[in-house]
Enzyme design. Structure first.
Site, PDB file in Angstrom:
ATOM      1  N   THR A 122      58.510  80.079  46.159  1.00 32.62           N
ATOM      2  CA  THR A 122      58.007  81.454  45.647  1.00 32.62           C
ATOM      3  C   THR A 122      58.394  81.572  44.119  1.00 32.62           C
ATOM      4  O   THR A 122      59.367  80.985  43.451  1.00 32.62           O
ATOM      5  CB  THR A 122      59.132  82.301  46.027  1.00 32.62           C
ATOM      6  OG1 THR A 122      59.184  82.327  47.769  1.00 32.62           O
ATOM      7  CG2 THR A 122      59.105  83.833  45.687  1.00 32.62           C
ATOM      8  N   LEU A 153      57.926  82.224  56.166  1.00 33.75           N
ATOM      9  CA  LEU A 153      58.532  81.846  57.465  1.00 33.75           C
ATOM     10  C   LEU A 153      60.140  82.527  57.124  1.00 33.75           C
ATOM     11  O   LEU A 153      60.629  82.598  56.215  1.00 33.75           O
ATOM     12  CB  LEU A 153      58.667  80.449  57.678  1.00 33.75           C
ATOM     13  CG  LEU A 153      59.277  79.439  56.833  1.00 33.75           C
ATOM     14  CD1 LEU A 153      60.677  79.367  56.763  1.00 33.75           C
ATOM     15  CD2 LEU A 153      58.897  78.100  56.812  1.00 33.75           C
ATOM     16  N   ARG A 154      60.750  82.777  58.359  1.00 39.89           N
ATOM     17  CA  ARG A 154      62.231  83.106  58.300  1.00 39.89           C
ATOM     18  C   ARG A 154      63.019  82.184  58.927  1.00 39.89           C
ATOM     19  O   ARG A 154      62.823  81.380  60.015  1.00 39.89           O
ATOM     20  CB  ARG A 154      62.363  84.668  59.451  1.00 39.89           C
ATOM     21  CG  ARG A 154      61.529  85.581  58.840  1.00 39.89           C
ATOM     22  CD  ARG A 154      61.385  86.668  59.873  1.00 39.89           C
ATOM     23  NE  ARG A 154      60.999  85.979  61.287  1.00 39.89           N
ATOM     24  CZ  ARG A 154      61.000  86.454  62.469  1.00 39.89           C
ATOM     25  NH1 ARG A 154      61.377  87.631  62.711  1.00 39.89           N
ATOM     26  NH2 ARG A 154      60.234  85.871  63.550  1.00 39.89           N
ATOM     27  N   ASN A 211      58.595  90.742  49.998  1.00 39.91           N
ATOM     28  CA  ASN A 211      59.921  90.491  50.111  1.00 39.91           C
ATOM     29  C   ASN A 211      60.946  91.820  49.425  1.00 39.91           C
ATOM     30  O   ASN A 211      61.753  92.124  50.147  1.00 39.91           O
ATOM     31  CB  ASN A 211      60.542  89.205  49.460  1.00 39.91           C
ATOM     32  CG  ASN A 211      60.706  88.280  50.356  1.00 39.91           C
ATOM     33  OD1 ASN A 211      60.129  88.212  51.503  1.00 39.91           O
ATOM     34  ND2 ASN A 211      61.161  86.884  49.903  1.00 39.91           N
ATOM     35  N   CYS A 263      66.474  84.142  50.010  1.00 37.74           N
ATOM     36  CA  CYS A 263      65.276  84.783  49.323  1.00 37.74           C
ATOM     37  C   CYS A 263      65.237  86.100  48.789  1.00 37.74           C
ATOM     38  O   CYS A 263      65.101  86.486  47.600  1.00 37.74           O
ATOM     39  CB  CYS A 263      64.065  85.041  50.230  1.00 37.74           C
ATOM     40  SG  CYS A 263      63.639  83.187  50.920  1.00 37.74           S
TER      41      CYS A 263
HETATM   42  P1  NAD Z   1      65.928  74.276  49.517  1.00 41.72           P
HETATM   43  O1  NAD Z   1      66.857  74.436  48.419  1.00 41.72           O
HETATM   44  O2  NAD Z   1      66.559  74.158  50.862  1.00 41.72           O
HETATM   45  O3  NAD Z   1      65.161  73.020  49.291  1.00 41.72           O
HETATM   46  C1  NAD Z   1      64.474  72.642  48.131  1.00 41.72           C
HETATM   47  C2  NAD Z   1      64.486  70.903  48.225  1.00 41.72           C
HETATM   48  O4  NAD Z   1      63.782  70.532  46.984  1.00 41.72           O
HETATM   49  C3  NAD Z   1      65.838  70.430  47.883  1.00 41.72           C
HETATM   50  O5  NAD Z   1      66.152  69.376  48.995  1.00 41.72           O
HETATM   51  C4  NAD Z   1      65.583  69.516  46.685  1.00 41.72           C
HETATM   52  O6  NAD Z   1      66.434  68.284  46.730  1.00 41.72           O
HETATM   53  C5  NAD Z   1      64.210  69.406  46.472  1.00 41.72           C
HETATM   54  N1  NAD Z   1      63.670  69.283  45.272  1.00 41.72           N
HETATM   55  C6  NAD Z   1      64.011  69.828  43.917  1.00 41.72           C
HETATM   56  N2  NAD Z   1      63.520  69.376  43.198  1.00 41.72           N
HETATM   57  C7  NAD Z   1      62.654  68.396  43.275  1.00 41.72           C
HETATM   58  C8  NAD Z   1      61.692  67.413  42.768  1.00 41.72           C
HETATM   59  N3  NAD Z   1      61.526  67.607  41.335  1.00 41.72           N
HETATM   60  N4  NAD Z   1      61.400  66.506  43.515  1.00 41.72           N
HETATM   61  C9  NAD Z   1      61.449  66.397  44.821  1.00 41.72           C
HETATM   62  N5  NAD Z   1      62.237  67.217  45.652  1.00 41.72           N
HETATM   63  C10 NAD Z   1      62.899  68.102  44.817  1.00 41.72           C
HETATM   64  O7  NAD Z   1      65.006  75.502  49.301  1.00 41.72           O
HETATM   65  P2  NAD Z   1      64.374  76.191  50.361  1.00 41.72           P
HETATM   66  O8  NAD Z   1      64.969  77.420  51.178  1.00 41.72           O
HETATM   67  O9  NAD Z   1      63.395  75.192  51.294  1.00 41.72           O
HETATM   68  O10 NAD Z   1      63.234  77.134  49.362  1.00 41.72           O
HETATM   69  C11 NAD Z   1      62.119  76.493  48.871  1.00 41.72           C
HETATM   70  C12 NAD Z   1      61.262  77.318  48.253  1.00 41.72           C
HETATM   71  O11 NAD Z   1      60.469  78.180  49.312  1.00 41.72           O
HETATM   72  C13 NAD Z   1      61.971  78.365  47.353  1.00 41.72           C
HETATM   73  O12 NAD Z   1      60.901  78.869  46.246  1.00 41.72           O
HETATM   74  C14 NAD Z   1      62.135  79.663  48.185  1.00 41.72           C
HETATM   75  O13 NAD Z   1      62.024  80.879  47.562  1.00 41.72           O
HETATM   76  C15 NAD Z   1      60.782  79.720  49.199  1.00 41.72           C
HETATM   77  N6  NAD Z   1      60.952  80.130  50.518  1.00 41.72           N
HETATM   78  C16 NAD Z   1      62.034  79.911  51.069  1.00 41.72           C
HETATM   79  C17 NAD Z   1      62.289  80.419  52.345  1.00 41.72           C
HETATM   80  C18 NAD Z   1      63.587  80.171  53.260  1.00 41.72           C
HETATM   81  O14 NAD Z   1      63.905  81.032  54.132  1.00 41.72           O
HETATM   82  N7  NAD Z   1      64.273  79.609  52.968  1.00 41.72           N
HETATM   83  C19 NAD Z   1      61.171  81.316  52.951  1.00 41.72           C
HETATM   84  C20 NAD Z   1      59.998  81.513  52.265  1.00 41.72           C
HETATM   85  C21 NAD Z   1      60.069  81.119  50.839  1.00 41.72           C
END
Ligand code: NAD
Length: 434
Positions: A122, A153-154, A211, A263
């Site tokens: 995001t 996704l949720r 959101n 989020c």
């Molecule tokens: P998260 O923290 O669970 O995972 C992020 C991962 O990225 C981590 O494992 C981290 O080590 C890795 N990472 C960071 N920098 C990196 C790099 N340069 N190279 C390789 N790996 C790297 O985060 P998340 O909850 O999966 O969210 C990710 C994105 O998706 C965010 O922008 C979030 O807003 C969006 N999002 C999340 C959800 C949710 O429910 N969690 C839903 C929709 C959108």
């Protein structure tokens, strides 16, 4: 189709596993070497229902693998997805884009043939323009297109949401990129999932707007709940009466302790910062943030009231620590505000969560945790329901009453019926059930 998924967290791991289940060959990349080592050993680092079996099946079929190296994965990919974190930046609440831009710099040298770089993270309006500029500067001749593909996704229902989404949003002006994205999502296309092609900036904004709208809906019903408490009305009846109107819809009209999670809090803050940056104060969003942040700790007042005006020397049993059921995610969970607020009022807090205990120990290191709900409530002065795990809906309430020191239940998720609870002899306090 060969896909590289950069960032193997809640979104990246689920998306990568689902894409491989569609039949694509997916390599998931993460800079966290410990996480990748776990995945290579078949250990899933997060709790998400069904994810272990999905990953195992696709690893076994050799469609899904894990690495810390960008090289081969990006070179062989037709589509590279960015699913790295975009947390709140300290100070101004704007999204911290350093992980996104670092990943873009790591992708650039490895681009071989025409490659689509699709951002699932995001990100604020204009971020994909910046990603494109970063890569273009490092590789002026490279053949690539940057696409916005926000994820909806949720957690807790992530696989189902990914495989049966209400819509897939793809923001790009590039026809070749559109073709690649159609191919990536073809199984959904066949299932008649709407694939909405938009401008790139529109796609970026759709995610924040969606959101913020949902966060507003929750905050709206929470304020109605406060009014219901003063007017002798049950907010569940109000929510049902509103939600049956299809223009309003029933989802996200559950009164509670305020929204948390990975989020809504950070995305509303980022949207507020985006508005300010562009000279457009988003007053609804600003108000939602303010109301919600005071609400979480104000819930302690409800517990104090239920316990006769003081928590000094009392033991409070808290059931549920994660920000919602069916996840181990504790980011911005209401428990992180409520537990310290209860302790500050003099209470001893004992907690139980079916899958959140390990994360809770990191974030609330001194918290006393129990191994089951009955041990948690034993000899406590009140039981507080903070996350609506199914396990708590099915508790043997007579047993709970027998082991509690006083029969006080503060149900911050309205999972029980007030009439049923008083018939069983509890003093019951819900949210908005005047
Ligand atoms: P998260 O923290 O669970 O995972 C992020 C991962 O990225 C981590 O494992 C981290 O080590 C890795 N990472 C960071 N920098 C990196 C790099 N340069 N190279 C390789 N790996 C790297 O985060 P998340 O909850 O999966 O969210 C990710 C994105 O998706 C965010 O922008 C979030 O807003 C969006 N999002 C999340 C959800 C949710 O429910 N969690 C839903 C929709 C959108």
């Amino acid at each position: 189709m060969h896909i590289a998924m950069i960032g193997t967290g809640y979104v990246g791991l689920v998306s990568g596993a689902c894409f491989s289940d569609f039949g694509h060959e997916v390599i998931c990349i993460d800079q966290d070497a410990a996480k990748i080592a776990q995945l290579q050993r078949g250990v899933i680092p997060i709790f998400e229902p069904g994810l272990d079996a999905l990953v195992a099946r696709n690893v076994e079929a050799r469609r899904l693998s894990f690495t810390t190296e960008f090289g081969n994965a990006v070179r062989s990919a037709g589509a590279v997805f960015l699913a790295v974190g975009t947390p709140s930046r300290r100070g101004d609440g704007f999204a911290d884009l350093s992980f996104v831009y670092d990943a873009a710099r790591d992708i650039a040298p490895e681009i071989a043939d025409f490659t689509v770089i699709a951002t699932k993270s995001t990100v604020p309006v204009g971020t994909n323009d910046e990603i494109e500029a970063i890569i273009r500067k490092l590789r002026p001749q490279a053949d690539f297109a940057v696409v916005s593909n926000p994820e909806f996704l949720r957690e807790g229902a992530a696989i189902e949401d990914f495989k049966h989404p209400d819509r897939v949003v793809v923001g790009t002006e590039d026809e070749r990129a559109r073709r690649v994205m159609r191919e990536v999502y073809r199984p959904l296309f066949i299932n008649e999932t709407p694939i909405l092609f938009t401008g790139r900036r529109a796609a970026e904004l759709i995610k924040y707007a969606a959101n913020a709208f949902l966060a507003t809906k929750i905050t709206f019903i929470n304020e109605m709940a406060d009014l219901c408490e003063k007017t002798g009305v049950d907010v569940q009846e109000v929510a049902r009466g509103m939600g049956l109107d299809r223009r309003i819809a029933r989802q996200f009209l559950h009164a509670g302790p305020g929204f948390g999670g990975s989020c809504f809090p950070k995305d509303t803050e980022a949207l507020r910062a985006i508005g300010r940056r562009h000279g457009v104060p988003l007053r609804i969003v600003e108000t939602v943030i303010d109301i919600n942040s005071t609400r979480k700790s104000a819930m302690a007042g409800k517990v104090v009231g239920a316990c006769g005006g003081s928590l000094e020397g009392k033991t409070i049993a808290v059931l549920g620590l994660t920000f919602k059921p069916n996840t181990d995610d504790m980011r911005e969970a209401p428990s992180l505000a409520l537990v310290p607020a209860l302790i500050a009022q003099g209470a001893r807090v004992r907690a139980y969560d079916p899958h959140g205990a390990a994360e809770a120990r990191k974030l609330l290191p001194t918290l006393d945790t129990a191994s089951d709900p009955y041990a948690c409530v034993a000899d406590a002065d009140a039981m507080v329901i903070l996350t609506e795990w199914d396990e708590f809906r099915a508790l043997d309430l007579d047993r709970v009453k027998a082991v509690l020191k006083s029969p006080v239940v503060v149900d911050l998720r309205n999972i029980y019926r007030p009439s049923d609870m008083s018939a069983r002899g509890f003093r019951y306090f819900g949210v908005g059930r005047g």
